[in-house]
Scaffold this motif. Structure first.
Motif, mmCIF file in Angstrom:
data_model
loop_
_atom_site.group_PDB
_atom_site.id
_atom_site.type_symbol
_atom_site.label_atom_id
_atom_site.label_comp_id
_atom_site.label_asym_id
_atom_site.label_seq_id
_atom_site.Cartn_x
_atom_site.Cartn_y
_atom_site.Cartn_z
ATOM 1 N N PHE A 140 0.851 -1.192 0.000
ATOM 2 C CA PHE A 140 0.000 0.000 0.000
ATOM 3 C C PHE A 140 0.886 1.240 0.000
ATOM 4 O O PHE A 140 1.786 1.373 0.836
ATOM 5 C CB PHE A 140 -0.913 0.004 1.224
ATOM 6 C CG PHE A 140 -1.843 1.195 1.261
ATOM 7 C CD1 PHE A 140 -3.008 1.196 0.513
ATOM 8 C CD2 PHE A 140 -1.530 2.311 2.024
ATOM 9 C CE1 PHE A 140 -3.854 2.279 0.538
ATOM 10 C CE2 PHE A 140 -2.368 3.404 2.049
ATOM 11 C CZ PHE A 140 -3.542 3.372 1.303
ATOM 12 N N TYR A 141 0.599 2.180 -0.934
ATOM 13 C CA TYR A 141 1.438 3.369 -1.086
ATOM 14 C C TYR A 141 0.549 4.592 -1.270
ATOM 15 O O TYR A 141 -0.555 4.494 -1.829
ATOM 16 C CB TYR A 141 2.384 3.216 -2.286
ATOM 17 C CG TYR A 141 3.301 2.008 -2.153
ATOM 18 C CD1 TYR A 141 4.472 2.080 -1.415
ATOM 19 C CD2 TYR A 141 2.968 0.803 -2.755
ATOM 20 C CE1 TYR A 141 5.299 0.978 -1.271
ATOM 21 C CE2 TYR A 141 3.793 -0.318 -2.622
ATOM 22 C CZ TYR A 141 4.953 -0.228 -1.881
ATOM 23 O OH TYR A 141 5.759 -1.307 -1.743
ATOM 24 N N SER A 142 1.059 5.722 -0.799
ATOM 25 C CA SER A 142 0.304 6.973 -0.886
ATOM 26 C C SER A 142 0.347 7.520 -2.311
ATOM 27 O O SER A 142 1.091 7.033 -3.166
ATOM 28 C CB SER A 142 0.876 8.006 0.091
ATOM 29 O OG SER A 142 2.193 8.363 -0.287
ATOM 30 N N GLU A 143 -0.448 8.568 -2.548
ATOM 31 C CA GLU A 143 -0.490 9.191 -3.876
ATOM 32 C C GLU A 143 0.849 9.813 -4.236
ATOM 33 O O GLU A 143 1.258 9.796 -5.403
ATOM 34 C CB GLU A 143 -1.586 10.243 -3.927
ATOM 35 C CG GLU A 143 -2.996 9.669 -3.798
ATOM 36 C CD GLU A 143 -4.062 10.735 -3.970
ATOM 37 O OE1 GLU A 143 -3.680 11.900 -4.184
ATOM 38 O OE2 GLU A 143 -5.259 10.400 -3.905
ATOM 39 N N ALA A 144 1.556 10.365 -3.254
ATOM 40 C CA ALA A 144 2.866 10.959 -3.537
ATOM 41 C C ALA A 144 3.882 9.894 -3.934
ATOM 42 O O ALA A 144 4.751 10.134 -4.774
ATOM 43 C CB ALA A 144 3.366 11.739 -2.316
ATOM 44 N N GLU A 145 3.803 8.689 -3.336
ATOM 45 C CA GLU A 145 4.763 7.635 -3.625
ATOM 46 C C GLU A 145 4.573 7.028 -5.006
ATOM 47 O O GLU A 145 5.495 6.455 -5.574
ATOM 48 C CB GLU A 145 4.674 6.549 -2.547
ATOM 49 C CG GLU A 145 5.159 7.022 -1.189
ATOM 50 C CD GLU A 145 4.875 6.022 -0.078
ATOM 51 O OE1 GLU A 145 5.676 5.944 0.869
ATOM 52 O OE2 GLU A 145 3.851 5.321 -0.165
ATOM 53 N N VAL A 146 3.368 7.102 -5.568
ATOM 54 C CA VAL A 146 3.114 6.537 -6.903
ATOM 55 C C VAL A 146 3.055 7.634 -7.962
ATOM 56 O O VAL A 146 2.603 7.385 -9.078
ATOM 57 C CB VAL A 146 1.806 5.722 -6.909
ATOM 58 C CG1 VAL A 146 1.883 4.586 -5.916
ATOM 59 C CG2 VAL A 146 0.600 6.612 -6.605
ATOM 60 N N ALA A 147 3.513 8.836 -7.632
ATOM 61 C CA ALA A 147 3.389 9.958 -8.567
ATOM 62 C C ALA A 147 4.231 9.759 -9.815
ATOM 63 O O ALA A 147 3.911 10.285 -10.874
ATOM 64 C CB ALA A 147 3.786 11.265 -7.863
ATOM 65 N N ASP A 148 5.360 8.984 -9.713
ATOM 66 C CA ASP A 148 6.245 8.800 -10.867
ATOM 67 C C ASP A 148 5.753 7.723 -11.824
ATOM 68 O O ASP A 148 6.349 7.535 -12.889
ATOM 69 C CB ASP A 148 7.659 8.442 -10.385
ATOM 70 C CG ASP A 148 8.290 9.588 -9.604
ATOM 71 O OD1 ASP A 148 7.897 10.746 -9.857
ATOM 72 O OD2 ASP A 148 9.163 9.337 -8.753
ATOM 73 N N LEU A 149 4.722 6.986 -11.469
ATOM 74 C CA LEU A 149 4.220 5.913 -12.334
ATOM 75 C C LEU A 149 3.352 6.481 -13.445
ATOM 76 O O LEU A 149 2.660 7.487 -13.262
ATOM 77 C CB LEU A 149 3.405 4.908 -11.507
ATOM 78 C CG LEU A 149 4.215 4.018 -10.561
ATOM 79 C CD1 LEU A 149 3.278 3.256 -9.645
ATOM 80 C CD2 LEU A 149 5.081 3.036 -11.325
ATOM 81 N N THR A 150 3.375 5.805 -14.584
ATOM 82 C CA THR A 150 2.502 6.211 -15.681
ATOM 83 C C THR A 150 1.058 5.828 -15.361
ATOM 84 O O THR A 150 0.795 4.924 -14.550
ATOM 85 C CB THR A 150 2.934 5.535 -16.986
ATOM 86 O OG1 THR A 150 2.802 4.110 -16.846
ATOM 87 C CG2 THR A 150 4.382 5.881 -17.314
ATOM 88 N N ALA A 151 0.123 6.513 -16.007
ATOM 89 C CA ALA A 151 -1.296 6.227 -15.770
ATOM 90 C C ALA A 151 -1.645 4.801 -16.182
ATOM 91 O O ALA A 151 -2.478 4.134 -15.543
ATOM 92 C CB ALA A 151 -2.160 7.229 -16.542
ATOM 93 N N GLU A 152 -0.982 4.279 -17.223
ATOM 94 C CA GLU A 152 -1.272 2.912 -17.679
ATOM 95 C C GLU A 152 -0.865 1.895 -16.637
ATOM 96 O O GLU A 152 -1.626 0.976 -16.313
ATOM 97 C CB GLU A 152 -0.532 2.666 -18.991
ATOM 98 C CG GLU A 152 -0.758 1.270 -19.565
ATOM 99 C CD GLU A 152 0.033 1.041 -20.849
ATOM 100 O OE1 GLU A 152 -0.023 -0.072 -21.383
ATOM 101 O OE2 GLU A 152 0.710 1.995 -21.299
ATOM 102 N N ARG A 153 0.346 2.031 -16.083
ATOM 103 C CA ARG A 153 0.799 1.086 -15.047
ATOM 104 C C ARG A 153 -0.022 1.248 -13.779
ATOM 105 O O ARG A 153 -0.310 0.262 -13.099
ATOM 106 C CB ARG A 153 2.279 1.320 -14.761
ATOM 107 C CG ARG A 153 3.202 0.712 -15.824
ATOM 108 C CD ARG A 153 4.656 1.061 -15.601
ATOM 109 N NE ARG A 153 5.528 0.331 -16.508
ATOM 110 C CZ ARG A 153 6.778 0.677 -16.783
ATOM 111 N NH1 ARG A 153 7.305 1.761 -16.211
ATOM 112 N NH2 ARG A 153 7.501 -0.044 -17.636
ATOM 113 N N LEU A 154 -0.388 2.474 -13.450
ATOM 114 C CA LEU A 154 -1.184 2.699 -12.246
ATOM 115 C C LEU A 154 -2.538 2.006 -12.354
ATOM 116 O O LEU A 154 -3.037 1.427 -11.383
ATOM 117 C CB LEU A 154 -1.371 4.204 -12.038
ATOM 118 C CG LEU A 154 -1.791 4.672 -10.640
ATOM 119 C CD1 LEU A 154 -0.718 4.306 -9.628
ATOM 120 C CD2 LEU A 154 -2.002 6.167 -10.627
ATOM 121 N N GLN A 155 -3.131 2.033 -13.522
ATOM 122 C CA GLN A 155 -4.436 1.384 -13.714
ATOM 123 C C GLN A 155 -4.301 -0.128 -13.798
ATOM 124 O O GLN A 155 -5.173 -0.866 -13.329
ATOM 125 C CB GLN A 155 -5.085 1.930 -14.988
ATOM 126 C CG GLN A 155 -6.465 1.351 -15.274
ATOM 127 C CD GLN A 155 -7.075 1.940 -16.524
ATOM 128 O OE1 GLN A 155 -6.432 2.709 -17.235
ATOM 129 N NE2 GLN A 155 -8.305 1.589 -16.808
#
Length: 841
Positions: free
Chosen positions: A102-117
């Motif tokens: 589990f990670y916060s929004e700031a920690e996943v900010a560098d991920l692309t929208a495709e990988r995030l989804q």
């Protein structure tokens, strides 16, 4: 540290550095995803598994990044390979965080929208790795220095771990990693790390991004490092029972040793060196050509080789590396412990791409002739001098060859130095540019410093304002009569006002305690359900609740909204409404009494109303009778006027005509008597005036044009004759009644109103001009009479003359409206509006 066993763990916790993020060093990660992982998958069979170890995984971001890239490569395959990812770290707390995923929004900010989804699920305040990805990774607490490693791995990432260790620990870890990797497996290090201390185990794949490949060379046995503690020392490592990994390593070494011994029987002595000319292995008899001198120990072959061979060996190594092909020297004489030997140096290199032994060189010492001569001091010269000349000639030829090679080497080095010089000049330009940029940056920093000073001053002002606001808020909280409790999302108490203690048994230490664990005075059991309803629906709840001491409170529960319109808890307020409740009770009692009195009074009023209604009905009937009588009177008056006008016209008019004729006859006969002439003329004038007045009076009583031509033409004739009779300018205008006539009754009433109004103008207004307008407006007929006289001296309602009353009553008989407007000294205007169709009674 010695007295408290918890201190070493706390110290270790402080020393551990868990700094990481998703896809750290983006370019290096792209090399792994686009080049290394496809290469690993390409060499796998369908039943093989891809095994990866992330050593020093911290909180798991790098492990999940590698897993994402592996899934992106494997998922398009018809039959994806099995994937096993191991992630380890010494920090147990970091490993626990990694397992949660589990990670916060700031920690996943560098991920692309495709990988995030694709790889994450959105939760309330962050993102969680999907379950199928988490199940592919085994997280474990592991010490890479002392614990046995994972085995048969295709890829190991050990980034930013070696930089915190000394060279011996780095060497041990790299040996462990080499042991754990498959032959040809890959190692991925951090941007400041290398395999320098174990270069014989790895070859460089991508130097810029620190990717290395395992060489197929034997690994030295790896033994666990004992824990440093105050316990008794462990047993001898060589006496204990060996692990499975150690037995496999020893078994592999025994096969290598057997093969090596068999080759030694038929092959010449040889030495294996790396790219730095350091010896990594040598055969049994190769030591005869080596010589250890005084000074710092070294394993560099050029320093250990016997002086007679050093120059030729250096030249041969240079040529072999530059030309990437085998090199063999001419026979060289070398003095060994067994005597003088003729030796040829054979250099073999490995530069094939994809070969794990790339970068190693083999130096073989091939002896010419089977005999060996014992060492003897050579004579200074022979009798003939021929051997000495021959020897000098050979040495001269050899020196020329060495000189030629040295010249070539010098030219190459000169070209390299020239290129280096150009690079240094370019670097100098870059440094000069960098200096200028630094100067600019210095000015910018000064400007920023000034801005920061300004911002700091503003922050001080803001802090003072916040302090004042905090003081105001504290005083407001202490002075308000509303008990307020602020709860977080877990329904725990964050803050409360003093009046909240009137209903809840709160003390200062109850902060961060669940509200439901605190007793209250309410005779109410639905508090928990109300809190849950507000949390789920975000709708306000209001209730009137009673306490055990029979006091009433208004309780409101509503969501706690931040300035960003986010829900961050619950606000509960209680207000004492006991006086209001008591007043409501008293009001209800008074209301009951008032209702009784109202009922009694209503009954009395009903009786009076019946009597009043009867009286009103009687008056209405009387009014109707009066209207009927008035209408009959008006009709009788009109009939009488018609009769009078006819009598005046028929009887009195004829008599006046006869009188005028008689007087004219007398006038003719009186010509003989001059004294009678003037009298008879006077009588004729009076008779003519009397005839005109009677004719006008008859016309006023009932004009024949009203019956024959209608209201519009009758009024036009009347205004003209009235104007001539009274010598007042009169104008008449009509619109809408040129072809249409009104009911006789309406025409009669409007004509009489006009007649009465003009008579009043002639008698009282002193006007010089009068205008009469008759027009049709919708379903109404409108009559307007306006003069420029002196106007009325009092409001129209104060005039009760016969003429004014007659006009009002006539218009009322036909359900019309009668209004008078006036301005003193500026004239009077009469407005009359009647329906074209008279409503039935």
């Amino acid at each position: 540290l010695k007295e408290d066993l918890r201190e070493p763990k706390a110290l270790m916790k402080d020393l551990l550095i868990s700094v990481t993020n998703f896809f750290r060093d983006q370019e290096s990660m792209e090399v792994i995803g686009q080049r290394i992982i496809p290469e690993i998958v390409k060499n796998k069979r369908e039943d093989d598994a891809v095994r990866v170890w992330i050593a020093g995984c911290a909180t798991g971001e790098e492990a999940y990044s590698i897993a994402m890239m592996l899934n992106e490569t494997l998922s398009p395959m018809p039959r994806p390979l099995k994937l096993q990812v191991f992630a380890s770290d010494l920090d147990a707390d970091a490993v626990a965080v990694a397992r949660e995923g589990f990670y916060s929004e700031a920690e996943v900010a560098d991920l692309t929208a495709e990988r995030l989804q694709r790889f994450f699920l959105r939760e309330y305040d962050g993102y969680r790795i999907r379950r199928e990805i988490r199940e592919q990774i085994l997280f474990a607490e592991h010490n890479i220095i002392k614990d046995p490693p994972f085995s048969r791995l295709d890829l190991i990432t050990c980034r930013n771990v070696l930089i915190y260790l000394n060279r011996s620990a780095q060497s041990r870890i790299l040996e462990t990693i080499h042991f754990a990797l498959n032959s040809g497996g890959y190692l991925f290090l951090g941007s400041s790390e290398s395999v320098e201390v174990a270069s014989d185990f790895f070859t460089t794949v991508d130097k810029e991004h620190h990717v290395f490949q395992s060489r197929p060379v034997p690994t030295r046995p790896v033994f666990p490092v004992p824990d440093i503690s105050l316990r008794p020392p462990p047993t001898n490592l060589f006496d204990r029972q060996k692990t499975f990994q150690e037995l496999k390593a020893i078994e592999r070494l025994e096969y290598v040793d057997l093969h090596q011994r068999l080759l030694e029987e038929i092959a010449p002595p040889s030495v294996v060196i790396n790219e730095e000319y350091e010896i990594v292995h040598l055969s049994d008899h190769a030591g005869a050509y080596l010589q250890i001198t005084g000074g710092e120990p070294t394993n560099n072959l050029l320093k250990l080789i016997r002086p007679e061979l050093r120059i030729d060996l250096r030249t041969a190594l240079y040529q072999a590396v530059q030309n990437r092909q085998p090199v063999e020297t001419h026979p060289l004489k070398v003095q060994t412990d067994d005597g003088v030997r003729n030796v040829r140096l054979n250099i073999r290199t490995v530069f094939r791409e994809g070969d794990g032994t790339k970068g190693f060189l083999l130096v073989a010492f091939a002896e010419d002739g089977p005999t060996r001569q014992p060492f003897k001091k050579p004579p200074p010269e022979t009798a003939s001098g021929v051997p000495i000349a021959k020897q000098l000639e050979d040495e001269l030829i050899h020196s020329k060859s060495q000189l030629r090679a040295t010249v070539e080497q010098y030219e190459v080095q000169q070209e390299e130095l020239r290129a280096s010089n150009e690079e240094l000049q370019a670097m100098n330009e870059e440094l000069r540019s960098a200096a200028e940029e630094l100067e600019t940056s210095k000015e910018e920093l000064q400007s920023i410093n000034e801005e920061l000073t300004t911002v700091n001053q503003e922050l001080k002002i803001k802090i003072e304002e916040l302090s004042q606001s905090n003081n105001d808020f504290t005083n407001l909280m202490n002075s308000t009569d509303i008990g307020t409790i602020f709860l977080d999302r877990g329904q725990r108490v964050k803050l409360f006002t003093p009046r909240a203690r009137d209903t809840f048994n709160l003390i200062p230490s109850d902060i961060n305690r669940p509200l439901l664990h605190i007793t209250h005075k309410f005779l109410y059991e639905g508090l928990e359900s109300d809190l849950d309803d507000v949390t789920s629906t975000l709708h306000k709840v209001e209730r009137e609740v009673e306490t055990v001491d029979h006091r009433w409170y208004m309780m409101r529960i509503l969501p706690y909204r931040t300035s960003d319109d986010l829900i961050d808890g619950i606000v509960l307020t209680v207000l004492d409404i006991t006086p209001i409740k008591n007043a409501a009770t008293d009001l209800e009692t008074a209301r009951g009494e008032i209702e009784i009195r109202v009922d009694e009074r209503t009954s009395e009023l009903r009786t009076a109303n019946v009597a009043l209604f009867s009286e009103v009905e009687e008056r209405r009937q009387s009014e109707e009778v009066r209207h009927r009588l008035l209408a009959q009177l008006v009709r009788a008056q009109e009939a009488e006027r018609r009769r009078l006008a006819r009598d005046l016209h028929d009887q009195l008019g004829q008599q006046l005509t006869a009188l005028r004729l008689t007087l004219e006859t007398l006038k003719g006969e009186s010509e003989r008597r001059e004294d009678l002439g003037p009298d008879i003329d006077a009588l004729l004038a009076i008779t003519e005036q009397l005839d005109s007045d009677i004719d006008f009076l008859a016309w006023e009583l009932r004009p024949l044009a009203l019956d024959d031509l209608g209201l519009s033409d009758a009024l036009r004739v009347y205004v003209r004759r009235w104007s001539e009779h009274f010598n007042i300018v009169g104008q008449f205008h009509s619109d809408g009644f040129e072809t249409e006539r009104l009911l006789p009754e309406l025409e009669n009433h409007l004509y009489r109103v006009t007649q009465e109004a003009l008579n009043n103008v002639a008698k009282h207004s002193k006007a010089s001009q009068v205008e009469v307008l008759l027009e049709k407006r919708g379903r109404d007929a409108v009559l307007i009479i306006e003069d420029n006289g002196v106007g009325l001296s009092e409001p129209p309602q104060n005039y009760h003359t016969m003429g004014m009353t007659s006009m009002r009553e006539r218009i009322a008989l036909v359900a019309g409206k009668f209004d008078i407007e006036f301005t003193p000294g500026k004239g009077t205007t009469i407005f009359v509006r009647v329906p074209i169709e008279i409503p039935k009674e």
